[in-house]
Write a protein that holds these residues in place. Structure first.
Motif, PDB file in Angstrom:
ATOM      1  N   THR A 269       0.836  -1.187   0.000  1.00  0.00           N
ATOM      2  CA  THR A 269       0.000   0.000   0.000  1.00  0.00           C
ATOM      3  C   THR A 269       0.883   1.253   0.000  1.00  0.00           C
ATOM      4  O   THR A 269       2.102   1.179   0.204  1.00  0.00           O
ATOM      5  N   VAL A 270       0.251   2.422  -0.209  1.00  0.00           N
ATOM      6  CA  VAL A 270       1.001   3.675  -0.170  1.00  0.00           C
ATOM      7  C   VAL A 270       1.658   3.860   1.190  1.00  0.00           C
ATOM      8  O   VAL A 270       2.797   4.323   1.293  1.00  0.00           O
ATOM      9  N   TRP A 271       0.946   3.498   2.250  1.00  0.00           N
ATOM     10  CA  TRP A 271       1.519   3.647   3.592  1.00  0.00           C
ATOM     11  C   TRP A 271       2.732   2.735   3.770  1.00  0.00           C
ATOM     12  O   TRP A 271       3.749   3.125   4.350  1.00  0.00           O
ATOM     13  N   GLN A 272       2.657   1.491   3.282  1.00  0.00           N
ATOM     14  CA  GLN A 272       3.806   0.586   3.372  1.00  0.00           C
ATOM     15  C   GLN A 272       4.994   1.112   2.568  1.00  0.00           C
ATOM     16  O   GLN A 272       6.149   1.012   3.005  1.00  0.00           O
ATOM     17  N   ILE A 273       4.704   1.666   1.398  1.00  0.00           N
ATOM     18  CA  ILE A 273       5.771   2.258   0.592  1.00  0.00           C
ATOM     19  C   ILE A 273       6.416   3.416   1.344  1.00  0.00           C
ATOM     20  O   ILE A 273       7.645   3.578   1.337  1.00  0.00           O
ATOM     21  N   SER A 274       5.605   4.201   2.035  1.00  0.00           N
ATOM     22  CA  SER A 274       6.147   5.308   2.816  1.00  0.00           C
ATOM     23  C   SER A 274       7.044   4.802   3.939  1.00  0.00           C
ATOM     24  O   SER A 274       8.071   5.405   4.248  1.00  0.00           O
ATOM     25  N   THR A 275       6.669   3.680   4.567  1.00  0.00           N
ATOM     26  CA  THR A 275       7.518   3.139   5.628  1.00  0.00           C
ATOM     27  C   THR A 275       8.861   2.669   5.066  1.00  0.00           C
ATOM     28  O   THR A 275       9.886   2.754   5.751  1.00  0.00           O
ATOM     29  N   LEU A 276       8.864   2.176   3.829  1.00  0.00           N
ATOM     30  CA  LEU A 276      10.131   1.808   3.202  1.00  0.00           C
ATOM     31  C   LEU A 276      11.024   3.031   3.023  1.00  0.00           C
ATOM     32  O   LEU A 276      12.239   2.974   3.266  1.00  0.00           O
ATOM     33  N   PHE A 277      10.424   4.134   2.606  1.00  0.00           N
ATOM     34  CA  PHE A 277      11.204   5.359   2.449  1.00  0.00           C
ATOM     35  C   PHE A 277      11.751   5.841   3.791  1.00  0.00           C
ATOM     36  O   PHE A 277      12.856   6.380   3.869  1.00  0.00           O
ATOM     37  N   VAL A 278      10.962   5.623   4.863  1.00  0.00           N
ATOM     38  CA  VAL A 278      11.441   5.999   6.201  1.00  0.00           C
ATOM     39  C   VAL A 278      12.624   5.116   6.598  1.00  0.00           C
ATOM     40  O   VAL A 278      13.607   5.597   7.173  1.00  0.00           O
TER      41      VAL A 278
END
Length: 421
Positions: A46-55
């Motif tokens: 999901t977009v949120w999971q992708i954001s956690t990868l960037f974090v």
């Protein structure tokens, strides 16, 4: 007394610049760049999971940024520049060989480590080598052109990503990305490095001169860099300016494929829209010599206009909006180059890579904040709104520069205009 103009030796300067441009080009010629967000999405994230990868990516950079900068000051900056693309390439290989959230996370850890190895070491090596040749005034234009060379690499990767993806899927795209990382490591071996590890190079020295600085180990280099950033207000302000200017649009760039797909185009067209943004970035790097002549009001206006155009392009919700985003990225790339040049002009101690890495760490902290906020905003309001809201802080930075909160940064701007113009 008769003043004699001493012209810096062109051949060593050109040789350094050519190596830098080749390294920058190959480091960014990564076919995964325009499609890895799609790879994550197609794997089911999901977009949120992708954001956690960037974090995760940024967190690893934060943890390793300053220690690696001190390592570059204490050992060899060229060595770290050789290792950086090898570590990054290992992460890319992992992504396509075992696509899953854990593999993506580990790959981002490796990418973060590779970025930390190069960050600080590259700028410090280039500035000190130019300074040794009496050509420190060429730093801004040289690093600006290097960023453009890197952008050309990105542009070529965007052009190649679609046909390679169509022919060989993500595995072929990943293999090509790993090969370019290996090539970048080979080019890095050609960087000159006359500075003895742990010392400050003699300013304006000739090819045969040796360094006269005090020997510094890793711990001493780390402490010296932290002390300079803490005690010198001009350096501290320049570090914060780099983070504020480069962090936001650097984070937003990771979401441009998702924003492009939201306009209704096919996945094969997404890289072509990204091409518009990277054309703007490439032009921004080449404008550095002109930008150096602008004063504080001009710099603040550059930030404000770039933010407004970025928000307008994102809210347009149409493929044509990416032309506006390209213009905004042009201005923000120029602002980033100028902020970096001002920082390098203010650093006087032996731990140049450490101080530059501090700026990189501050940038990564900014990036993480943008990732977290973007994930929440995009989930609830969509990518266009998230882009527009994220552009707003640039207006605050511009206002601070104009109203006096950036006194030290402004003094740096005026002094650097004469030093690097």
């Amino acid at each position: 007394m008769t003043l004699i103009s001493v012209r810096p030796p062109d051949r060593p300067v050109h040789r350094l610049a050519a190596t830098l441009y080749g390294y920058a080009f190959l480091s960014e010629l990564v076919l995964l760049y325009p499609v890895y967000a799609l790879l994550f999405s197609d794997t089911g994230l999901t977009v949120w999971q992708i954001s956690t990868l960037f974090v995760i990516w940024s967190t690893s950079s934060i943890l390793l940024e300053v220690p690696s900068g001190a390592l570059a000051d204490a050992l060899s900056r060229r060595l770290l520049l050789c290792l950086a693309p090898l570590v990054t390439g290992a992460g890319f290989a992992l992504w396509v060989l075992a696509p899953s959230y854990p593999a993506f996370a580990l790959g981002f850890l490796l990418w973060g480590a590779g970025g930390a190895l190069a960050s600080g070491a590259l700028e410090a090596l280039v500035f000190d080598e130019l300074d040794r040749l009496g050509a420190a005034g060429r730093y801004a234009r040289t690093i600006g052109r290097a960023k453009t060379a890197g952008t050309v690499g990105v542009l070529l990767s965007i052009l190649l990503a679609s046909p390679v993806l169509a022919v060989g899927d993500y595995l072929a795209v990943g293999a090509a990305s790993v090969l370019t990382c290996l090539a970048a490591a080979a080019v890095a071996t050609r960087f000159p490095e006359h500075r003895h590890p742990g010392t400050t190079p003699a300013r304006g020295a000739g090819d045969g001169d040796t360094d006269d600085g005090d020997d510094l180990g890793w711990w001493a280099s780390l402490r010296a860099g932290l002390a300079e950033a803490h005690t010198d207000r001009a350096v501290r302000a320049a570090v914060l300016l780099v983070a504020a200017v480069s962090g936001i649009w650097g984070a937003l760039d990771e979401y441009t494929p998702l924003l492009a797909r939201d306009t209704g185009v096919t996945e094969a067209t997404v890289p072509l829209l990204l091409l518009l943004t990277w054309v703007g970035v490439s032009v921004g790097g080449l404008l550095a010599p002109a930008g150096e002549r602008w004063g504080r009001p001009g710099y603040a206006l550059l930030l404000a206009l770039s933010a407004a155009v970025l928000a307008a392009g994102a809210l347009l919700d149409h493929p044509a909006g990416f032309a506006l985003i390209g213009v905004a990225f042009c201005g923000l790339q120029l602002a980033t180059v100028l902020a970096d040049a001002r920082l390098q002009a203010r650093i006087t101690g032996a731990s140049r890579a450490t101080v530059t890495s501090l700026a990189g760490m501050a940038t990564d902290v900014t990036v993480i904040a943008v990732y977290a906020a973007y994930g929440l905003l995009a989930t609830g309001a969509g990518n266009g709104i998230a882009f527009a809201v994220a552009a707003a802080p640039y207006l605050l930075v511009a206002l601070l520069l104009l109203t006096g909160a950036g006194t030290v940064a402004r003094r740096t701007t005026r002094q650097t205009a004469g030093h690097v113009g």
